[in-house]
Design a protein around this motif. Structure first.
Motif, PDB file in Angstrom:
ATOM      1  N   LEU A 180      25.302  35.765  76.232  1.00  0.00           N
ATOM      2  CA  LEU A 180      25.936  36.091  74.953  1.00  0.00           C
ATOM      3  C   LEU A 180      26.171  34.875  74.066  1.00  0.00           C
ATOM      4  O   LEU A 180      26.183  34.993  72.841  1.00  0.00           O
ATOM      5  N   ASN A 181      26.396  33.707  74.674  1.00  0.00           N
ATOM      6  CA  ASN A 181      26.655  32.507  73.873  1.00  0.00           C
ATOM      7  C   ASN A 181      26.087  31.279  74.579  1.00  0.00           C
ATOM      8  O   ASN A 181      26.830  30.431  75.093  1.00  0.00           O
ATOM      9  N   ASP A 216      35.225  32.090  65.761  1.00  0.00           N
ATOM     10  CA  ASP A 216      33.985  31.842  65.017  1.00  0.00           C
ATOM     11  C   ASP A 216      32.750  31.914  65.906  1.00  0.00           C
ATOM     12  O   ASP A 216      31.638  31.636  65.454  1.00  0.00           O
ATOM     13  N   GLN A 217      32.932  32.300  67.171  1.00  0.00           N
ATOM     14  CA  GLN A 217      31.817  32.324  68.111  1.00  0.00           C
ATOM     15  C   GLN A 217      31.210  33.718  68.241  1.00  0.00           C
ATOM     16  O   GLN A 217      31.899  34.729  68.078  1.00  0.00           O
ATOM     17  N   PRO A 218      29.904  33.784  68.532  1.00  0.00           N
ATOM     18  CA  PRO A 218      29.277  35.104  68.701  1.00  0.00           C
ATOM     19  C   PRO A 218      29.847  35.837  69.913  1.00  0.00           C
ATOM     20  O   PRO A 218      30.139  35.226  70.942  1.00  0.00           O
ATOM     21  N   TYR A 219      30.014  37.144  69.728  1.00  0.00           N
ATOM     22  CA  TYR A 219      30.513  38.018  70.802  1.00  0.00           C
ATOM     23  C   TYR A 219      31.899  37.616  71.305  1.00  0.00           C
ATOM     24  O   TYR A 219      32.255  37.893  72.456  1.00  0.00           O
ATOM     25  N   HIS A 220      32.672  36.957  70.445  1.00  0.00           N
ATOM     26  CA  HIS A 220      34.006  36.544  70.895  1.00  0.00           C
ATOM     27  C   HIS A 220      34.877  37.742  71.264  1.00  0.00           C
ATOM     28  O   HIS A 220      35.752  37.637  72.129  1.00  0.00           O
TER      29      HIS A 220
END
Length: 239
Positions: free
Chosen positions: A51-52, A69-73
């Motif tokens: 996912l990251n 600000d992170q993907p899939y947080h």
């Protein structure tokens, strides 16, 4: 000659501590299921390479996966919130019925649960300083949000509660199988915790790696506590 007294039905024997009837068994089973779910959700960081993959496993905090600000947080935040709620429910239930284990085990579990739920739901980080120079600079200047700054506090409280519970649970384990499992959990948790503390002062020494070892130990503690919740600290019955 003594006269026989009036007939009285014998009083039922009191059930063993922590195992009082079907009601207590159902409560203990529910708590064990909640702890199993907590252990699985707390290991959501294992999804990070998929996912990251941008975060560096050796240098990055695991909490950065849930940075806003992170993907899939949201996936990782949901994992923490679910873990916290399940641990809180289990702690409340076990404090009532699992009297054969000292109360600090369940107090620590409650502290861990509440702090982890708050950590995932309210005090997640704004950004990921290990891969974002601007974020690292703002963090150093104290110019990020109060939630980002409070994250260190809630995370530390969660780990402190978990360690209190883990030490108490490990101290009361009986039976060779559970003691062996407890020894493995204790070693992994101790190595990960000490390594994380040292690497906090020297992040270049693999902070992210040590933290991952620590969280693996905490998931092991949750699994072991689930077994204790269901059947007590042992010894195990012969088959």
């Amino acid at each position: 000659m003594n006269r026989p007294g009036p007939h009285r039905d014998p009083e039922p024997a009191a059930p063993p501590a922590g195992r009082g009837g079907d009601g207590h068994r159902a409560v203990r089973t529910g708590a064990a299921v909640a702890l199993l779910l907590a252990a699985v959700c707390y290991a959501s960081w294992l999804l990070a390479p998929v996912l990251n993959p941008g975060l560096r496993p050796v240098q990055s905090y695991l909490s950065e996966l849930a940075a806003r600000d992170q993907p899939y947080h949201l996936v990782f935040q949901l994992g923490d919130v679910t873990t916290g709620l399940c641990a809180t429910v289990a702690g409340l239930l076990l404090a009532r019925v699992a009297r054969e284990v000292p109360r600090p085990a369940w107090w620590g579990l409650l502290v861990f649960g509440v702090a982890t739920a708050v950590d995932g739901g309210y005090t997640s980080m704004d950004c990921a300083p290990s891969i974002d120079a601007r974020c690292a600079r703002l963090e150093e200047l104290g110019e990020l949000s109060w939630r980002h700054q409070a994250h260190t506090v809630t995370s530390s409280v969660a780990v402190a509660g978990a360690l209190l519970s883990a030490v108490t649970v490990l101290a009361v384990l009986r039976g060779p199988a559970r003691r062996r499992a407890g020894l493995v959990v204790a070693v992994v948790l101790a190595v990960g915790t000490v390594g994380t503390l040292v690497a906090t002062l020297h992040p270049e020494w693999g902070l992210g790696l040590w933290q991952r070892v620590q969280l693996a130990g905490l998931s092991g503690w949750l699994l072991l506590t689930a077994a204790v919740a269901r059947r007590g600290p042992g010894p195990e019955r012969p088959r």
